[in-house]
Design a protein around this motif. Sequence first.
Motif, PDB file in Angstrom:
ATOM      1  N   ALA A 307       0.800  -1.283   0.120  1.00 29.43           N
ATOM      2  CA  ALA A 307      -0.010   0.036   0.204  1.00 29.43           C
ATOM      3  C   ALA A 307       0.790   1.118  -0.197  1.00 29.43           C
ATOM      4  CB  ALA A 307      -0.862  -0.024   1.291  1.00 29.43           C
ATOM      5  N   VAL A 308       1.986   1.175   0.408  1.00 29.69           N
ATOM      6  CA  VAL A 308       2.910   2.334   0.556  1.00 29.69           C
ATOM      7  C   VAL A 308       3.695   2.638  -0.908  1.00 29.69           C
ATOM      8  CG1 VAL A 308       4.696   3.420   1.751  1.00 29.69           C
ATOM      9  CG2 VAL A 308       3.271   1.713   3.079  1.00 29.69           C
ATOM     10  N   GLN A 309       3.520   3.823  -1.290  1.00 32.71           N
ATOM     11  CA  GLN A 309       4.026   4.244  -2.354  1.00 32.71           C
ATOM     12  C   GLN A 309       4.863   5.516  -2.391  1.00 32.71           C
ATOM     13  OE1 GLN A 309       3.204   2.658  -5.647  1.00 32.71           O
ATOM     14  NE2 GLN A 309       2.492   1.357  -3.938  1.00 32.71           N
ATOM     15  N   THR A 310       5.903   5.745  -3.222  1.00 38.05           N
ATOM     16  CA  THR A 310       7.089   6.841  -3.052  1.00 38.05           C
ATOM     17  C   THR A 310       6.789   7.677  -4.068  1.00 38.05           C
ATOM     18  OG1 THR A 310       8.636   5.251  -2.261  1.00 38.05           O
ATOM     19  CG2 THR A 310       9.313   7.332  -2.890  1.00 38.05           C
ATOM     20  N   GLY A 311       6.463   9.100  -3.476  1.00 38.41           N
ATOM     21  CA  GLY A 311       6.236  10.048  -4.561  1.00 38.41           C
ATOM     22  C   GLY A 311       7.008  11.340  -4.202  1.00 38.41           C
ATOM     23  N   ILE A 312       6.913  12.520  -4.915  1.00 38.04           N
ATOM     24  CA  ILE A 312       7.962  13.585  -4.799  1.00 38.04           C
ATOM     25  C   ILE A 312       8.213  13.753  -3.264  1.00 38.04           C
ATOM     26  CG2 ILE A 312       8.522  15.970  -5.479  1.00 38.04           C
ATOM     27  CD1 ILE A 312       6.678  15.408  -8.071  1.00 38.04           C
ATOM     28  N   ARG A 313       7.083  13.942  -2.585  1.00 38.70           N
ATOM     29  CA  ARG A 313       7.278  14.426  -1.245  1.00 38.70           C
ATOM     30  C   ARG A 313       7.647  13.358  -0.109  1.00 38.70           C
ATOM     31  NH1 ARG A 313       2.252  18.054   0.212  1.00 38.70           N
ATOM     32  NH2 ARG A 313       1.073  15.837  -0.399  1.00 38.70           N
ATOM     33  N   GLY A 314       7.829  12.090  -0.675  1.00 35.50           N
ATOM     34  CA  GLY A 314       7.988  10.916   0.169  1.00 35.50           C
ATOM     35  C   GLY A 314       7.039   9.877   0.094  1.00 35.50           C
ATOM     36  N   LYS A 315       6.630   9.004   1.304  1.00 30.02           N
ATOM     37  CA  LYS A 315       5.827   8.100   1.103  1.00 30.02           C
ATOM     38  C   LYS A 315       4.530   8.665   1.490  1.00 30.02           C
ATOM     39  CE  LYS A 315       9.319   5.044   1.431  1.00 30.02           C
ATOM     40  NZ  LYS A 315       9.673   4.290   0.429  1.00 30.02           N
ATOM     41  N   PHE A 316       3.543   7.735   0.619  1.00 30.29           N
ATOM     42  CA  PHE A 316       2.177   8.188   0.645  1.00 30.29           C
ATOM     43  C   PHE A 316       1.316   6.731   0.378  1.00 30.29           C
ATOM     44  CE2 PHE A 316       3.020   8.385  -3.745  1.00 30.29           C
ATOM     45  CZ  PHE A 316       1.762   7.908  -4.487  1.00 30.29           C
ATOM     46  N   VAL A 317       0.151   6.771   1.033  1.00 36.84           N
ATOM     47  CA  VAL A 317      -0.859   5.789   0.490  1.00 36.84           C
ATOM     48  C   VAL A 317      -2.044   6.495  -0.077  1.00 36.84           C
ATOM     49  CG1 VAL A 317       0.082   4.124   2.377  1.00 36.84           C
ATOM     50  CG2 VAL A 317      -1.903   5.700   2.670  1.00 36.84           C
ATOM     51  N   TYR A 318      -3.018   5.559  -0.661  1.00 39.79           N
ATOM     52  CA  TYR A 318      -4.368   5.842  -1.199  1.00 39.79           C
ATOM     53  C   TYR A 318      -5.207   5.537  -0.305  1.00 39.79           C
ATOM     54  CZ  TYR A 318      -3.008   7.754  -5.713  1.00 39.79           C
ATOM     55  OH  TYR A 318      -2.416   8.636  -6.726  1.00 39.79           O
ATOM     56  N   VAL A 319      -5.993   6.607   0.421  1.00 42.95           N
ATOM     57  CA  VAL A 319      -7.129   6.283   1.433  1.00 42.95           C
ATOM     58  C   VAL A 319      -8.604   6.060   0.769  1.00 42.95           C
ATOM     59  CG1 VAL A 319      -8.120   6.699   3.788  1.00 42.95           C
ATOM     60  CG2 VAL A 319      -5.537   7.222   3.393  1.00 42.95           C
ATOM     61  N   LEU A 320      -9.234   5.106   0.904  1.00 41.89           N
ATOM     62  CA  LEU A 320     -10.484   4.928   0.345  1.00 41.89           C
ATOM     63  C   LEU A 320     -11.724   5.575   1.322  1.00 41.89           C
ATOM     64  CD1 LEU A 320     -12.193   3.573  -1.814  1.00 41.89           C
ATOM     65  CD2 LEU A 320     -12.399   1.695  -0.500  1.00 41.89           C
ATOM     66  N   ASP A 321     -12.359   6.601   0.474  1.00 42.12           N
ATOM     67  CA  ASP A 321     -13.616   7.000   1.186  1.00 42.12           C
ATOM     68  C   ASP A 321     -14.802   5.886   0.738  1.00 42.12           C
ATOM     69  OD1 ASP A 321     -15.959   7.991   2.159  1.00 42.12           O
ATOM     70  OD2 ASP A 321     -15.308   9.951   1.092  1.00 42.12           O
ATOM     71  N   GLY A 322     -15.153   4.988   1.897  1.00 47.04           N
ATOM     72  CA  GLY A 322     -15.776   4.003   1.364  1.00 47.04           C
ATOM     73  C   GLY A 322     -17.365   4.342   0.831  1.00 47.04           C
ATOM     74  N   SER A 323     -17.915   5.484   1.623  1.00 50.50           N
ATOM     75  CA  SER A 323     -19.414   5.990   1.192  1.00 50.50           C
ATOM     76  C   SER A 323     -19.138   6.337  -0.379  1.00 50.50           C
ATOM     77  CB  SER A 323     -19.659   6.974   2.124  1.00 50.50           C
ATOM     78  OG  SER A 323     -18.818   8.175   1.918  1.00 50.50           O
ATOM     79  N   ALA A 324     -18.233   7.038  -0.901  1.00 55.96           N
ATOM     80  CA  ALA A 324     -18.370   7.569  -2.259  1.00 55.96           C
ATOM     81  C   ALA A 324     -17.239   6.883  -3.009  1.00 55.96           C
ATOM     82  CB  ALA A 324     -17.754   9.003  -2.159  1.00 55.96           C
ATOM     83  N   SER A 325     -16.731   5.837  -2.548  1.00 56.55           N
ATOM     84  CA  SER A 325     -15.863   4.857  -3.309  1.00 56.55           C
ATOM     85  C   SER A 325     -14.660   5.876  -4.285  1.00 56.55           C
ATOM     86  CB  SER A 325     -16.508   3.998  -4.428  1.00 56.55           C
ATOM     87  OG  SER A 325     -17.419   3.181  -3.552  1.00 56.55           O
ATOM     88  N   THR A 326     -14.332   6.600  -3.467  1.00 57.00           N
ATOM     89  CA  THR A 326     -13.185   7.668  -4.142  1.00 57.00           C
ATOM     90  C   THR A 326     -11.882   7.307  -3.273  1.00 57.00           C
ATOM     91  OG1 THR A 326     -13.859   9.740  -2.877  1.00 57.00           O
ATOM     92  CG2 THR A 326     -14.800   9.181  -5.064  1.00 57.00           C
ATOM     93  N   VAL A 327     -10.739   7.816  -3.897  1.00 62.88           N
ATOM     94  CA  VAL A 327      -9.441   7.505  -3.101  1.00 62.88           C
ATOM     95  C   VAL A 327      -8.827   9.055  -2.954  1.00 62.88           C
ATOM     96  CG1 VAL A 327      -9.049   5.133  -4.019  1.00 62.88           C
ATOM     97  CG2 VAL A 327      -8.324   7.109  -5.357  1.00 62.88           C
ATOM     98  N   THR A 328      -7.992   8.880  -1.984  1.00 63.49           N
ATOM     99  CA  THR A 328      -7.163  10.176  -1.805  1.00 63.49           C
ATOM    100  C   THR A 328      -5.870   9.970  -1.260  1.00 63.49           C
ATOM    101  OG1 THR A 328      -9.333  11.343  -0.855  1.00 63.49           O
ATOM    102  CG2 THR A 328      -7.352  12.523  -0.390  1.00 63.49           C
ATOM    103  N   PRO A 329      -4.846  10.617  -1.885  1.00 68.97           N
ATOM    104  CA  PRO A 329      -3.571  10.240  -1.445  1.00 68.97           C
ATOM    105  C   PRO A 329      -3.262  11.061  -0.160  1.00 68.97           C
ATOM    106  CG  PRO A 329      -3.461  11.912  -2.984  1.00 68.97           C
ATOM    107  CD  PRO A 329      -5.048  11.588  -2.899  1.00 68.97           C
ATOM    108  N   ARG A 330      -2.492  10.194   1.137  1.00 73.64           N
ATOM    109  CA  ARG A 330      -2.129  10.862   2.201  1.00 73.64           C
ATOM    110  C   ARG A 330      -0.551  10.489   2.197  1.00 73.64           C
ATOM    111  NH1 ARG A 330      -5.703   9.178   7.194  1.00 73.64           N
ATOM    112  NH2 ARG A 330      -7.503   9.886   5.842  1.00 73.64           N
ATOM    113  N   ASP A 331      -0.135  11.428   2.796  1.00 70.86           N
ATOM    114  CA  ASP A 331       1.404  11.256   3.285  1.00 70.86           C
ATOM    115  C   ASP A 331       1.485  10.662   4.474  1.00 70.86           C
ATOM    116  OD1 ASP A 331       2.130  12.785   1.194  1.00 70.86           O
ATOM    117  OD2 ASP A 331       2.094  14.692   2.192  1.00 70.86           O
TER     118      ASP A 331
END
Length: 388
Positions: A307-331
């Motif tokens: 689940a852990v990805q590496t981006g420009i600012r460092g490590k992040f994961v995509y968090v799922l909003d279960g109600s809307a089925s959308t994803v949001t990156p979070r450091d």
Amino acid sequence: MRRGAVFLFGLAILAASGVFLWRAQHSVASAGPAGTRSAPTVHVASVAQRDVPIYVRGIGQAQPFNTVQLKSRVDGQIDRILFTEGQQVSAGDPLIEIDPRPYQAAVGQAEGTLAKDQAQLVSAKADLDRSSSLLKNGYASRQAFDQQTAAVGQLTATIKADQATLDAARLNLQFSTIRAPITGRVGKRLVDAGNVVHTADDTDLAEIVQLKPITVLFTVPQDALPDIQAGQRRGALVVEARSGNDQKRLAEGRLTLIGNQIDAQTGTIELKALFENTDETLWPGQFLNARIVTSTRKDAVTVPMAAVQTGIRGKFVYVLDGSASTVTPRDVGMLQSVHGLAVVDGLKPGETVVVDNQDQLAPGMVVKVEPGSNDPMALGPRAEATPS
């Protein structure tokens, strides 16, 4: 001529532009209305809270607890080999028999000499008693009495020497049968029956290695020494022996030795661990990965490593909003590298993260969750942490 060339060049540019516009319009038309592209399918896992052991890793090799090279302590011809190569033997088991007849003869000779001198001592003591009685009554001289006393003393000393000679002869007779000094597994025979062996040749006849228990010598970086010492002060440290690819746990033992100096060339320190090895999982000479549990991180927040990805600012994961089925990156901050899991901060237990197909995602994108994928351990083994 020059104006005609310029005119033809302009027509060519206009034709190319028309082709480009036609292709662009065709591509837009074929794409269909915006927003009709299907949502990517992803697997997800729940953020879990658990106790995670912290390990110090090392690479080492299994070594026998004891190793014995069988040698002959007497000269002679090998009569019989009493073991089978690879056999498990117990301490005291007969393994090799050397022709015992010369040593049996030596024992008989020593016994005869001892018996003869013992008989002479009996006679000398009787003469001493008579001489003593005669001396009291004035019928014998002091000189004769002293000579008889000396004779008794001489024979007593001779008998002691005879007894020592007999003991040595019996010991050599015992040595003609070579027995296992330890319990262990005997290797291949190095000398066959019929050969003559001499103690001066220092010839190895076979080798026995003790497998139960067994030790593992391994090295760890010198920077891990303070953590190991701190853990040892709290109690005995557990050491895990793992396969060469670190995927299989083979045995569990305890740390018994911390080396007395750091290798200046490699910057590592040598450690030794003891394993009971009752099932003989570990074998002498086997290369292993060793891990020492120095402490335990309580209530650590964990996610699958995928689940852990590496981006420009460092490590992040995509968090799922279960109600809307959308994803949001979070450091996130990764506190430890983990065997199959990551210990992180920036997440809360119970949240859901995406564990695959992150390259297809973008902030706010709607995703399709694969049914039955919300298992925090579905894509990773039991949490086994190592220092970051």
